[in-house]
Design an enzyme around this catalytic site. Structure first.
Site, mmCIF file in Angstrom:
data_model
loop_
_atom_site.group_PDB
_atom_site.id
_atom_site.type_symbol
_atom_site.label_atom_id
_atom_site.label_comp_id
_atom_site.label_asym_id
_atom_site.label_seq_id
_atom_site.Cartn_x
_atom_site.Cartn_y
_atom_site.Cartn_z
ATOM 1 N N LYS B 79 -9.172 31.242 61.804
ATOM 2 C CA LYS B 79 -8.402 30.201 61.122
ATOM 3 C C LYS B 79 -7.743 29.295 62.159
ATOM 4 C CE LYS B 79 -4.779 30.152 57.508
ATOM 5 N NZ LYS B 79 -3.937 31.069 56.678
ATOM 6 N N SER B 154 -4.450 30.277 51.831
ATOM 7 C CA SER B 154 -4.766 29.193 52.736
ATOM 8 C C SER B 154 -5.906 29.495 53.712
ATOM 9 C CB SER B 154 -3.521 28.838 53.538
ATOM 10 O OG SER B 154 -3.119 29.914 54.356
ATOM 11 N N SER B 178 -2.440 34.699 51.641
ATOM 12 C CA SER B 178 -3.420 33.733 52.148
ATOM 13 C C SER B 178 -4.700 34.330 52.704
ATOM 14 C CB SER B 178 -2.780 32.855 53.224
ATOM 15 O OG SER B 178 -2.026 31.828 52.632
#
Lengths: 104, 482
Positions: B79, B154, B178
């Site tokens: 990420k 996310s 997330s």
């Protein structure tokens, strides 16, 4: 719980947060914050007289001995490669506002 | 090779010399390009082609890692809020567009030390604030299983990278769900370790009392092996716990003697009946495997979203103060003419997107004089009650909890415009972050072709138990249910 947030209140908080909002943004955010905080009001009805504020389990997160931080490892790239503006190893910023042009 | 090869298979093949690491890395890079350029999924914010090929060449002749590296030759994605030296680090935000990190996160160093190869940095909701990856300044990621739907967020890019078969493992980050929520939406495994289990050095801070690096993987074993590699004390992160890391193997075991709690608050009357049905089936399977299923209560669950959306924005408003156009990232246009304060204000309002701006403002408000006691202090007191719910259940003989991961399957792109409605996506996940306990999502079947995630939670630092229950359930459900 506190009263509804006004647009002026949003502008005041935005100054604290260093966010230069437009009037339209401030109006939209006042609406959003009031809607969101309405859902938070449920907390005021919870009896917390016996509750302390939450802390993480510090017992397993020991403080290190007080002889300075871990050694700094060299950066793979120098700040000059990622800072907006540098000169002679210093970050360059605009001048601070003076008394004359500060907000009243 | 297409689809979902496991990390264990790749590592075995690479170690034996059956497959060359350079070939493995090249194929993963090609799949990454196909996923974005050909299929338009928008998974990667940057692909690390030269970096990955150089790493692969170095690993090919590295006898030590070939012998000992638990993830030798395994491609991974990360990420884009986790730092990798020489790679861009945008956090999905315009304010950091073009910024290249001068150092690597501890978790990245440990993965690379185990022989894993970075393929690219994945898309996310800006600064990890969101539940759909639609808040990225660089456009939304699409769900590889159904491209009109969100992948969750996310960590939506990392989940999509695994689900699309680009990489077998990826790192994400969790503040309120997330990793687990996108894992559920993409039909894969997502793990949020105990708060303090994994070093956060090099993870861009959002909510410091909640944040934890997490893992996305195709199966429980790969997730367990990856956690073992990245977990453990790091002197660069004062919140990283001094607790030994057990040999998580993620292998299925008999569940005889295991007590699994079914918290009634996670099965409300208005829960999507299709999700309730999949959960009931999974609980039947757990019972069939020998576990005792016990009805339990976590009575403060309904307060978790209000608490979370006070605490997380409050901490974010403080953590994101560092993005001011001075030391890194982008300085606002026309910002420098009117002095320093105006430069800050212009940089931040131009650099942050709407959700980040909203949360910074909300967080600043709940911390400001006159409102602190009513909101922030109150929320931190109620958070203690939520944590106490978990402590009571786990000290009362329950080894793990089973719940749905999300109240709905993946939803269409653009379908949720009301911020609070989006916040409710985290309703079953943010409790584990508030209490600091480990939690994971694994696929438990499909509804209308869309995957459903089942969530397991266990006591602090008892990931081993969570993995053994997950592995047993995973093997009993079988591939048809995933």
């Amino acid at each position: 719980m506190p009263d509804a947030i006004t647009v002026d209140e949003v502008r005041r908080v935005a100054r604290l947060a260093r966010l230069g909002l437009t009037d339209e943004q401030a109006r939209g955010l006042a609406h959003d914050l009031n809607t969101i905080l309405e859902h938070m009001n449920v907390l005021s009805r919870v009896d917390t007289t016996a509750a302390s504020e939450y802390t993480a389990a510090r017992a397993v997160m020991p403080l290190r001995a007080d002889h300075g931080p871990p050694p700094v490892r060299p950066l793979a790239t120098l700040p000059e490669t990622f800072a907006p503006e540098m000169r002679d190893g210093f970050f360059v910023v605009p001048r601070l506002a003076t008394h004359e042009d500060a907000e009243p | 090779v297409t689809g979902r090869t496991t990390a264990a298979d790749i590592s075995t093949a690479a170690r034996s010399g059956q497959r060359s690491i350079i070939e493995i890395a090249t194929m993963a890079l090609r799949r990454a390009e196909d996923a974005d350029v050909r299929d338009g999924l928008n998974i990667f914010l940057s692909r690390a082609g030269d970096y990955a090929r150089a790493r692969a060449r170095a690993l090919e002749s590295d006898a030590v890692r070939r012998e000992r590296g638990a993830l030798y030759g395994v491609p991974f994605a990360v990420k884009d809020n986790i730092a990798v030296a020489h790679q861009q680090l945008t956090c999905g935000s315009r304010i950091l567009a073009g910024y290249v990190s001068p150092y690597s996160a501890t978790a990245i160093e440990r993965l690379e030390d185990a022989g894993a190869i970075l393929i690219g940095k994945t898309n996310l909701d800006e600064f990890a604030m969101g539940s759909s990856t639609e808040n990225s300044a660089f456009g939304p990621t699409r769900n590889p299983l159904a491209p009109t739907l969100v992948p969750g967020g996310s960590s939506g890019g990392s989940a999509a990278a695994v689900a699309a078969g680009v990489v077998p493992i990826a790192l994400g980050s969790e503040t309120g769900g997330s990793v687990r929520q996108p894992a559920a939406f993409c039909g894969i495994v997502g793990v949020k370790p105990t708060y303090g289990r994994v070093s956060r050095y090099g993870l861009v801070a959002f909510g410091s009392s909640l944040d934890q690096i997490g893992i996305l993987a195709n199966n429980v074993v790969d997730a367990a092996v990856t956690l073992r590699v990245i977990a453990g004390r790091d002197e660069r992160d004062a919140t990283c716990a001094d607790v030994s890391v057990p040999d998580f193997d993620g292998a299925p075991a008999s569940l005889r003697g295991t007590v699994i709690g079914r918290p009634r608050e996670y099965f409300p009357d208005d829960l999507d009946p299709r999700i309730a049905e999949r959960c009931a089936r999974a609980l039947d399977q757990l019972r069939h495997l020998g576990a005792e299923i016990r009805d339990v209560s976590l009575p403060h669950t309904a307060l978790a979203i209000p608490v979370y959306y006070i605490v997380a924005p409050a901490e974010a408003s403080s953590n994101l103060a560092r993005f001011d156009g001075v030391r890194y990232g982008r300085r606002g246009q026309e910002a420098s003419r009117n002095g320093l304060n105006e430069m800050y204000a212009a940089t931040r309002v131009q650099g942050f997107g709407p959700e980040v701006t909203r949360r910074i403002l909300l967080g600043t408000y709940v911390l400001s004089a006159g409102y602190y006691d009513a909101y922030y202090r109150k929320a931190m007191q109620v958070r203690s009650l939520i944590a106490e719910d978990f402590r009571r259940v786990f000290s009362g003989g329950v080894h793990a909890l089973f719940t749905p991961t999300t109240p709905t399957p993946a939803f269409p792109l653009g379908s949720r415009s009301d911020p609070y409605e989006m916040y409710l996506s985290d309703i079953f996940t943010c409790t584990a972050n508030l209490a600091g306990v480990p939690a994971m999502s694994l696929p438990i079947g499909r509804v209308d072709g869309l995957p459903v995630g089942g969530q397991l939670m266990s006591a602090h630092f008892d990931e081993a138990r969570m993995f053994s229950v997950a592995a047993a359930l995973e093997s009993s459900l079988g591939p048809a249910d995933r």
